[in-house]
Design an enzyme around this catalytic site. Structure first.
Site, PDB file in Angstrom:
ATOM      1  N   LYS A 164     -28.484  32.847  22.304  1.00 12.08           N
ATOM      2  CA  LYS A 164     -27.160  33.449  22.481  1.00 12.08           C
ATOM      3  C   LYS A 164     -26.837  34.280  21.245  1.00 12.08           C
ATOM      4  O   LYS A 164     -26.681  33.746  20.148  1.00 12.08           O
ATOM      5  CB  LYS A 164     -26.088  32.380  22.696  1.00 12.08           C
ATOM      6  CG  LYS A 164     -24.749  32.974  23.103  1.00 12.08           C
ATOM      7  CD  LYS A 164     -23.727  31.904  23.382  1.00 12.08           C
ATOM      8  CE  LYS A 164     -22.468  32.507  23.986  1.00 12.08           C
ATOM      9  NZ  LYS A 164     -21.921  33.625  23.188  1.00 12.08           N
ATOM     10  N   GLU A 168     -27.174  42.763  24.682  1.00 11.89           N
ATOM     11  CA  GLU A 168     -26.285  42.570  23.537  1.00 11.89           C
ATOM     12  C   GLU A 168     -26.751  43.493  22.407  1.00 11.89           C
ATOM     13  O   GLU A 168     -27.953  43.631  22.161  1.00 11.89           O
ATOM     14  CB  GLU A 168     -26.347  41.120  23.072  1.00 11.89           C
ATOM     15  CG  GLU A 168     -25.199  40.691  22.205  1.00 11.89           C
ATOM     16  CD  GLU A 168     -24.107  39.981  22.983  1.00 11.89           C
ATOM     17  OE1 GLU A 168     -23.136  39.525  22.361  1.00 11.89           O
ATOM     18  OE2 GLU A 168     -24.217  39.892  24.227  1.00 11.89           O
ATOM     19  N   ARG A 208     -21.483  42.848  23.826  1.00 13.23           N
ATOM     20  CA  ARG A 208     -22.102  42.928  25.157  1.00 13.23           C
ATOM     21  C   ARG A 208     -22.158  44.397  25.591  1.00 13.23           C
ATOM     22  O   ARG A 208     -21.158  45.116  25.534  1.00 13.23           O
ATOM     23  CB  ARG A 208     -21.269  42.100  26.135  1.00 13.23           C
ATOM     24  CG  ARG A 208     -21.823  42.006  27.565  1.00 13.23           C
ATOM     25  CD  ARG A 208     -22.872  40.940  27.660  1.00 13.23           C
ATOM     26  NE  ARG A 208     -23.280  40.719  29.052  1.00 13.23           N
ATOM     27  CZ  ARG A 208     -22.759  39.778  29.845  1.00 13.23           C
ATOM     28  NH1 ARG A 208     -21.794  38.987  29.401  1.00 13.23           N
ATOM     29  NH2 ARG A 208     -23.221  39.626  31.062  1.00 13.23           N
ATOM     30  N   ARG A 239     -18.242  45.060  27.716  1.00  9.29           N
ATOM     31  CA  ARG A 239     -17.910  44.065  28.739  1.00  9.29           C
ATOM     32  C   ARG A 239     -16.618  44.414  29.465  1.00  9.29           C
ATOM     33  O   ARG A 239     -16.400  43.998  30.603  1.00  9.29           O
ATOM     34  CB  ARG A 239     -17.817  42.671  28.122  1.00  9.29           C
ATOM     35  CG  ARG A 239     -16.739  42.511  27.086  1.00  9.29           C
ATOM     36  CD  ARG A 239     -16.759  41.118  26.473  1.00  9.29           C
ATOM     37  NE  ARG A 239     -16.284  40.129  27.419  1.00  9.29           N
ATOM     38  CZ  ARG A 239     -16.592  38.850  27.373  1.00  9.29           C
ATOM     39  NH1 ARG A 239     -17.412  38.407  26.450  1.00  9.29           N
ATOM     40  NH2 ARG A 239     -16.095  38.004  28.239  1.00  9.29           N
ATOM     41  N   LYS A 269     -23.690  28.225  28.643  1.00  5.70           N
ATOM     42  CA  LYS A 269     -23.868  28.446  27.204  1.00  5.70           C
ATOM     43  C   LYS A 269     -23.671  27.134  26.443  1.00  5.70           C
ATOM     44  O   LYS A 269     -22.835  26.302  26.804  1.00  5.70           O
ATOM     45  CB  LYS A 269     -22.894  29.506  26.686  1.00  5.70           C
ATOM     46  CG  LYS A 269     -21.428  29.185  26.876  1.00  5.70           C
ATOM     47  CD  LYS A 269     -20.551  30.361  26.442  1.00  5.70           C
ATOM     48  CE  LYS A 269     -19.079  30.068  26.711  1.00  5.70           C
ATOM     49  NZ  LYS A 269     -18.205  31.210  26.374  1.00  5.70           N
TER      50      LYS A 269
END
Length: 516
Positions: free
Chosen positions: A219, A268, A224, A239, A386
């Site tokens: 992660k 990302e 994003r 995003r 996540k």
């Protein structure tokens, strides 16, 4: 349609906790707007109605700040404004630039508010700052749109997802009908709403949802980015679907160099230090958030793209394919240096070991992904889970208490709230003054005073609230706060100006951490 009709609907929606009642109220208003929508003008009006009921302006960024709202004119005695009137003013305001632009924008806003009744002024203020606080999120407006035209909600949801806009879906539905929505597909160049991840405290909790084997991604704590390439044209979207192509030339160049002609990627953007460890989020956000002297920013903070999903490649749509297929095609289409660090885990122990390693490497945690899951654009889906090394939540800061001692003169002790899933209301569940630097104290005091709606002897309450990422060690049951739990050892990690109230974590997610 008169603006007052939307204001009445918003008040009706805010007054009930029933999702069905909210849907009925929204459907009634949308149906009225859709009655004359077969014409182009009618289609545009229903798009505005849906946009306003979703709590935003069509222009989104207007340049209107708190100073413009400091002293509003007396309200109008009767309702005369239409939704088209409001849109026209904000379209003009958004186009104002150059010397004296602040004063010109303020004059336009003052003129608009002078024509608004008191309830309309409150509604317009909520639109400007995306803080309508009626408990009607975009998903509920989609339900109302489907009910207004008696079409399946899933059809509306999918079209809005692929168009990146519920309003655009409403316009198509009103002008042409459900067949137009059913024909909407993924279009290279039009951003779709990103798939989001649910949360779990550890691998033991995540794996039952993902199943095994599972794909486990590092992660990354960056920005994003959704990438669209059509021949020589490359566009980059955040995003929130904002176009940031011009701010990231090195990412454009990397995508343009790929041996394909049409792509839609999800990934990302991060910065890496000389030691290969990721740079802090604030550094990356500062770079991507500015369009001033992009060349100097690139030189100082070069950024890299890490891709974790592929939605389209050279005429092949992959949105509905399982992740196992998307991942395989992505490995064939992209060079290894563009792929996010990931493993195929066969056991909980492998997930845990990878999690430990990526955290040591400076990353934020992992995302455990179900290999059978399609790309659930626009939803926080259990196909992605996540895991972070600590419990973190994005919470609303609804007020703050004046500090004492060394913090005298600063607003310090924060009142934190989570979102009620059913109503959208913010529910207080604790306070904290930990993790705040002097710089943050200075900044937040200025922000709170600018957003103040009421105060007591000891505290200032704000509207709209700020959003902060809060780390906690856990929660415990408590009757002290309305949420029924209290946060244990809460501390502020950072403020999240890149997130909206719809992205504040739910009270259910917080309560789920309680051992009782």
């Amino acid at each position: 349609m008169l603006l007052s009709r939307l204001v009445e609907t918003s008040a009706e929606v805010a007054a009930t906790r029933s999702r069905l009642a909210k849907r009925k109220a929204l459907a009634g208003c949308i149906a009225e707007a859709g009655g004359e929508a077969r014409s182009e003008a009618g289609g545009q009006e229903i798009e505005l109605v849906v946009t306003f009921l979703s709590g935003t302006l069509r222009q989104r960024r207007t340049g209107v700040g708190w100073a413009s709202m400091a002293a509003l004119p007396p309200p109008a005695p009767e309702a005369t404004l239409t939704v088209s009137d409001v849109d026209a003013v904000f379209e003009k305001v958004a186009a104002i630039a150059g010397a004296g632009s602040t004063a010109l924008r303020s004059a336009e806003v003052e003129g608009l508010f002078a024509l608004a009744t008191l309830p309309e002024q409150a509604f317009l203020r909520g639109l400007v700052f995306e803080d309508l606080r009626q408990g009607a999120l975009d998903s509920l407006v989609q339900d109302g749109l489907a009910a207004a035209f008696d079409v399946p909600t899933a059809t509306v949801q999918r079209a809005a997802m692929l168009l990146g806009s519920t309003a655009t879906a409403a316009g198509l539905l009103a002008r042409i009908g459900v067949a137009a929505l059913e024909q909407v597909g993924l279009q290279v160049g039009i951003p779709v709403r990103p798939m989001l991840a649910a949360s779990a405290p550890n691998a033991d909790a995540a794996v039952p949802k993902s199943g095994l084997p599972a794909l486990v991604d590092a992660k990354l704590d960056g920005i994003r980015i959704q990438v669209h390439r059509d021949g020589d044209l490359v566009r980059l979207y955040t995003r929130s679907l904002d176009d940031v192509t011009d701010r990231l030339p090195e990412i454009v160049e990397a995508v343009a160099a790929l041996p394909v002609s049409r792509l839609v990627l999800d990934g990302e953007v991060v910065g890496l230090g000389s030691d290969g460890r990721p740079l802090p989020f604030q550094v990356i956000a500062s770079r991507t958030g500015s369009s001033i002297d992009v060349a100097a920013g690139r030189e100082k903070t070069p950024l890299s793209l890490f891709v974790f999903d592929l939605l389209h490649v050279d005429g092949r749509d992959l949105l509905d394919e399982p992740l196992s297929v998307r991942a395989a095609v992505m490995r064939e289409a992209l060079p290894p240096e563009l792929l996010v660090p990931r493993i195929l885990a066969e056991s909980v122990e492998q997930v845990t070991a990878f999690f430990t390693q990526v955290v040591l490497d400076g990353f934020e945690g992992v995302v455990v992904k179900n290999l059978a899951a399609p790309y659930a654009a626009g939803r926080r889906d259990s196909g992605w889970i996540k895991i972070k090394p600590r419990h973190t939540f994005d919470l609303a800061v609804i007020g703050a208490e004046w500090g004492s001692g060394r913090r005298q003169g600063w607003l310090s002790n924060l009142h934190l709230a989570a979102r009620d899933t059913a109503t959208g209301d913010l529910v207080m569940l604790g306070k904290t003054f930990k993790g705040l630097t002097d710089q943050m104290l200075t900044w937040q005091t200025e922000q709170f005073l600018g957003r103040e709606v009421r105060r007591t002897k000891y505290a200032v309450f704000v509207d709209p609230p700020l959003i902060a990422e809060i780390a906690i060690d856990g929660v415990q049951r408590s009757s002290r706060y309305p949420g029924g739990v209290a946060l244990r050892f809460a501390r502020v990690l950072r403020y999240r100006d890149d997130k909206t109230l719809e992205e504040v974590d739910t009270i259910d997610a917080v309560v789920a951490l309680s051992p009782l």
